[in-house]
Design a protein around this motif. Structure first.
Motif, PDB file in Angstrom:
ATOM      1  N   LYS A   1       0.820  -1.218   0.000  1.00 45.50           N
ATOM      2  CA  LYS A   1       0.000   0.000   0.000  1.00 45.50           C
ATOM      3  C   LYS A   1       0.854   1.270   0.000  1.00 45.50           C
ATOM      4  CE  LYS A   1      -4.097   1.979   2.256  1.00 45.50           C
ATOM      5  NZ  LYS A   1      -4.927   1.905   1.034  1.00 45.50           N
ATOM      6  N   THR A   2       2.092   1.170   0.501  1.00 42.76           N
ATOM      7  CA  THR A   2       2.962   2.359   0.527  1.00 42.76           C
ATOM      8  C   THR A   2       3.232   2.881  -0.883  1.00 42.76           C
ATOM      9  OG1 THR A   2       5.015   1.051   0.486  1.00 42.76           O
ATOM     10  CG2 THR A   2       4.102   1.605   2.650  1.00 42.76           C
ATOM     11  N   GLU A   3       3.109   2.012  -1.897  1.00 44.73           N
ATOM     12  CA  GLU A   3       3.341   2.437  -3.280  1.00 44.73           C
ATOM     13  C   GLU A   3       2.329   3.490  -3.726  1.00 44.73           C
ATOM     14  OE1 GLU A   3       5.873   1.660  -5.157  1.00 44.73           O
ATOM     15  OE2 GLU A   3       6.728   0.261  -3.672  1.00 44.73           O
ATOM     16  N   GLU A   4       1.219   3.589  -3.001  1.00 44.29           N
ATOM     17  CA  GLU A   4       0.194   4.561  -3.375  1.00 44.29           C
ATOM     18  C   GLU A   4       0.654   5.997  -3.200  1.00 44.29           C
ATOM     19  OE1 GLU A   4      -3.688   3.877  -1.788  1.00 44.29           O
ATOM     20  OE2 GLU A   4      -3.607   1.708  -2.150  1.00 44.29           O
ATOM     21  N   ILE A   5       1.792   6.176  -2.570  1.00 40.72           N
ATOM     22  CA  ILE A   5       2.321   7.537  -2.410  1.00 40.72           C
ATOM     23  C   ILE A   5       2.583   8.164  -3.776  1.00 40.72           C
ATOM     24  CG2 ILE A   5       4.782   6.905  -2.278  1.00 40.72           C
ATOM     25  CD1 ILE A   5       5.034   9.109  -0.111  1.00 40.72           C
ATOM     26  N   HIS A   6       2.880   7.313  -4.771  1.00 45.13           N
ATOM     27  CA  HIS A   6       3.175   7.831  -6.103  1.00 45.13           C
ATOM     28  C   HIS A   6       1.909   8.277  -6.845  1.00 45.13           C
ATOM     29  CE1 HIS A   6       7.291   6.611  -5.561  1.00 45.13           C
ATOM     30  NE2 HIS A   6       6.908   5.373  -5.312  1.00 45.13           N
TER      31      HIS A   6
ATOM     32  N   SER B   1       6.086  21.297 -12.513  1.00 49.29           N
ATOM     33  CA  SER B   1       5.431  20.200 -13.219  1.00 49.29           C
ATOM     34  C   SER B   1       4.070  20.622 -13.766  1.00 49.29           C
ATOM     35  CB  SER B   1       5.259  18.999 -12.286  1.00 49.29           C
ATOM     36  OG  SER B   1       4.357  19.292 -11.236  1.00 49.29           O
ATOM     37  N   GLU B   2       3.398  21.544 -13.075  1.00 50.75           N
ATOM     38  CA  GLU B   2       2.056  21.954 -13.503  1.00 50.75           C
ATOM     39  C   GLU B   2       2.106  22.699 -14.825  1.00 50.75           C
ATOM     40  OE1 GLU B   2      -1.688  21.016 -12.621  1.00 50.75           O
ATOM     41  OE2 GLU B   2       0.146  20.455 -11.579  1.00 50.75           O
ATOM     42  N   GLN B   3       3.119  23.514 -15.021  1.00 47.12           N
ATOM     43  CA  GLN B   3       3.254  24.244 -16.278  1.00 47.12           C
ATOM     44  C   GLN B   3       3.478  23.290 -17.439  1.00 47.12           C
ATOM     45  OE1 GLN B   3       6.433  26.992 -15.499  1.00 47.12           O
ATOM     46  NE2 GLN B   3       5.174  28.323 -14.209  1.00 47.12           N
ATOM     47  N   VAL B   4       4.318  22.285 -17.235  1.00 48.25           N
ATOM     48  CA  VAL B   4       4.589  21.303 -18.289  1.00 48.25           C
ATOM     49  C   VAL B   4       3.334  20.468 -18.553  1.00 48.25           C
ATOM     50  CG1 VAL B   4       6.040  19.385 -19.030  1.00 48.25           C
ATOM     51  CG2 VAL B   4       7.017  21.195 -17.626  1.00 48.25           C
ATOM     52  N   PHE B   5       2.640  20.066 -17.492  1.00 48.10           N
ATOM     53  CA  PHE B   5       1.412  19.277 -17.649  1.00 48.10           C
ATOM     54  C   PHE B   5       0.390  20.040 -18.484  1.00 48.10           C
ATOM     55  CE2 PHE B   5      -2.877  18.087 -16.385  1.00 48.10           C
ATOM     56  CZ  PHE B   5      -2.843  16.702 -16.514  1.00 48.10           C
ATOM     57  N   ASN B   6       0.201  21.316 -18.168  1.00 48.39           N
ATOM     58  CA  ASN B   6      -0.774  22.133 -18.901  1.00 48.39           C
ATOM     59  C   ASN B   6      -0.389  22.262 -20.374  1.00 48.39           C
ATOM     60  OD1 ASN B   6      -2.259  22.542 -16.568  1.00 48.39           O
ATOM     61  ND2 ASN B   6      -1.273  24.477 -16.077  1.00 48.39           N
TER      62      ASN B   6
ATOM     63  N   THR C   1       8.910  10.973 -14.779  1.00 48.98           N
ATOM     64  CA  THR C   1       8.068   9.790 -14.952  1.00 48.98           C
ATOM     65  C   THR C   1       6.700   9.993 -14.321  1.00 48.98           C
ATOM     66  OG1 THR C   1      10.053   8.388 -14.951  1.00 48.98           O
ATOM     67  CG2 THR C   1       7.936   7.300 -14.590  1.00 48.98           C
ATOM     68  N   ARG C   2       6.671  10.674 -13.187  1.00 43.67           N
ATOM     69  CA  ARG C   2       5.404  10.987 -12.521  1.00 43.67           C
ATOM     70  C   ARG C   2       4.522  11.848 -13.433  1.00 43.67           C
ATOM     71  NH1 ARG C   2       0.817  10.449 -10.199  1.00 43.67           N
ATOM     72  NH2 ARG C   2       0.067  12.257  -9.049  1.00 43.67           N
ATOM     73  N   LEU C   3       5.139  12.799 -14.122  1.00 41.73           N
ATOM     74  CA  LEU C   3       4.409  13.672 -15.034  1.00 41.73           C
ATOM     75  C   LEU C   3       3.804  12.859 -16.183  1.00 41.73           C
ATOM     76  CD1 LEU C   3       3.678  16.611 -15.815  1.00 41.73           C
ATOM     77  CD2 LEU C   3       5.802  16.681 -17.107  1.00 41.73           C
ATOM     78  N   SER C   4       4.576  11.942 -16.740  1.00 43.51           N
ATOM     79  CA  SER C   4       4.060  11.119 -17.831  1.00 43.51           C
ATOM     80  C   SER C   4       2.928  10.223 -17.343  1.00 43.51           C
ATOM     81  CB  SER C   4       5.182  10.281 -18.452  1.00 43.51           C
ATOM     82  OG  SER C   4       5.777   9.428 -17.505  1.00 43.51           O
ATOM     83  N   SER C   5       3.002   9.772 -16.088  1.00 44.40           N
ATOM     84  CA  SER C   5       1.925   8.944 -15.518  1.00 44.40           C
ATOM     85  C   SER C   5       0.632   9.750 -15.414  1.00 44.40           C
ATOM     86  CB  SER C   5       2.322   8.422 -14.138  1.00 44.40           C
ATOM     87  OG  SER C   5       3.425   7.548 -14.226  1.00 44.40           O
ATOM     88  N   ARG C   6       0.756  11.027 -15.049  1.00 46.64           N
ATOM     89  CA  ARG C   6      -0.419  11.895 -14.965  1.00 46.64           C
ATOM     90  C   ARG C   6      -1.061  12.076 -16.337  1.00 46.64           C
ATOM     91  NH1 ARG C   6       0.568  17.539 -12.409  1.00 46.64           N
ATOM     92  NH2 ARG C   6      -1.678  17.656 -12.821  1.00 46.64           N
TER      93      ARG C   6
END
Length: 325
Positions: A11-16, A25-30, A66-71
């Motif tokens: 369950k600790t993996e849910e931190i990601h 990251s928000e600017q790149v995501f947008n 990688t987190r950004l690509s997951s989003r």
């Protein structure tokens, strides 16, 4: 091992999956979201043009690439849709990691993500790229994301790599985002034509100041701690709401979001293995491993063992080393 223990550790993996937003990251995501939606609109209208919104996203390990690509993958999921009375699998965003692969291997991995077995009998890179173009069009793909792209330069000739990148954007007419460490920037800049096609964006560490309690690093760390505590149903978790603990955390993670998440997760796992439902600072001290963090200047020093009256000195000395490097 006890099943309940295994479930708690997993369950600790849910931190990601916790979404604590920060400006970088928000600017790149947008920007990526806008690129995908515009490409989709052009496809619907039958407008074909060369992709101009290509991105070279660079950052140290833990910066959040990688987190950004997951989003993005979560925002634009794979769908089964009907086209002319036929059902197709729509793949709005394609993600492939280049770890340990040649260009041919990467192209085959991309075809695999598109549910295509690829071409047998040792196809050429030109044949693979042509097949990719067909499959990306069929899957109505609006963004290609290639992770760990910096590793390709250590496997293949840089000129060959850059020529393939040009042919990929020409053949598919699909925006491409390549991701890697800052070393990738020099690879892109080695080719003037590719340099003109790709916008270089760097995900930097979270800004931290000992004089501003509301700086991005503090807000991210405190917000992540609170949400992680709730998800794990922990009795307690360090709030990181005092400057001494924040300095320790900053030194331990170099200010990168991914490093913070990994450290939180490791500390929680240790507490779970001990059979307790609360995470204390001594858990951070015991799991801290400087080898797992990127470009730390404090070397073997464990920031969670530094006496409070010496913390500021260590922090300022560390910053001087960072500026010199």
């Amino acid at each position: 091992m006890d099943r309940n223990l295994i479930e708690r550790l997993a369950k600790t993996e849910e931190i990601h999956n916790i979404g604590i937003k920060h400006n970088g990251s928000e600017q790149v995501f947008n920007f990526l979201e806008e690129t995908i939606l515009i490409t989709e609109e052009n496809r619907i209208k039958g407008i074909t043009r060369s992709a101009t919104n290509n991105i070279c996203l660079i950052g140290e390990t833990g910066a959040g690439k990688t987190r950004l690509s997951s989003r993005i993958l979560k925002r634009f999921p794979i769908q089964e849709v009907s086209r002319d009375n036929f059902k197709i699998t729509k793949i709005p965003t394609l993600y492939a990691s280049n770890t340990g692969r040649s260009l041919n291997g990467l192209a085959n991995a991309m075809l695999s993500q598109l549910n295509d077995p690829g071409i047998k009998l040792r196809p050429t890179l030109i044949e693979l790229t042509a097949k990719l173009s067909q499959q990306l069009k069929s899957a109505e793909t609006n963004l290609i994301m290639l992770d760990e792209f910096h590793e390709i330069s250590t496997i293949g000739n840089a000129v060959v790599v850059m020529n393939w990148l040009k042919s990929l954007t020409n053949a598919t007419l699909t925006p491409v985002m390549i991701m890697g460490t800052p070393a990738l920037k020099s690879l892109i800049e080695s080719n003037e034509e590719v340099k003109r096609r790709f916008r270089v964006i760097e995900l930097e560490k979270l800004e931290f100041s000992t004089l501003d309690s509301n700086c991005p690093f503090n807000s991210f760390s405190a917000g992540l701690a609170e949400k992680f505590k709730q998800i794990m149903s922990l009795k307690s978790f360090p709030a990181f709401d005092n400057m001494a603990d924040l300095i320790r955390l900053n030194l331990a993670t170099n200010g990168y979001p991914g490093n913070i998440s990994e450290l939180y997760k490791s500390a929680a796992k240790l507490a779970i293995r001990e059979g307790v439902n609360e995470v204390k600072l001594h858990h951070f001290r015991d799991v801290y491993n400087y080898d797992k963090c990127t470009n730390l200047q404090i070397k073997t020093l464990n920031p969670f063992t530094v006496e409070e009256d010496k913390l500021l000195t260590v922090f300022h000395n560390n910053n001087k080393k960072v500026k010199r490097s």
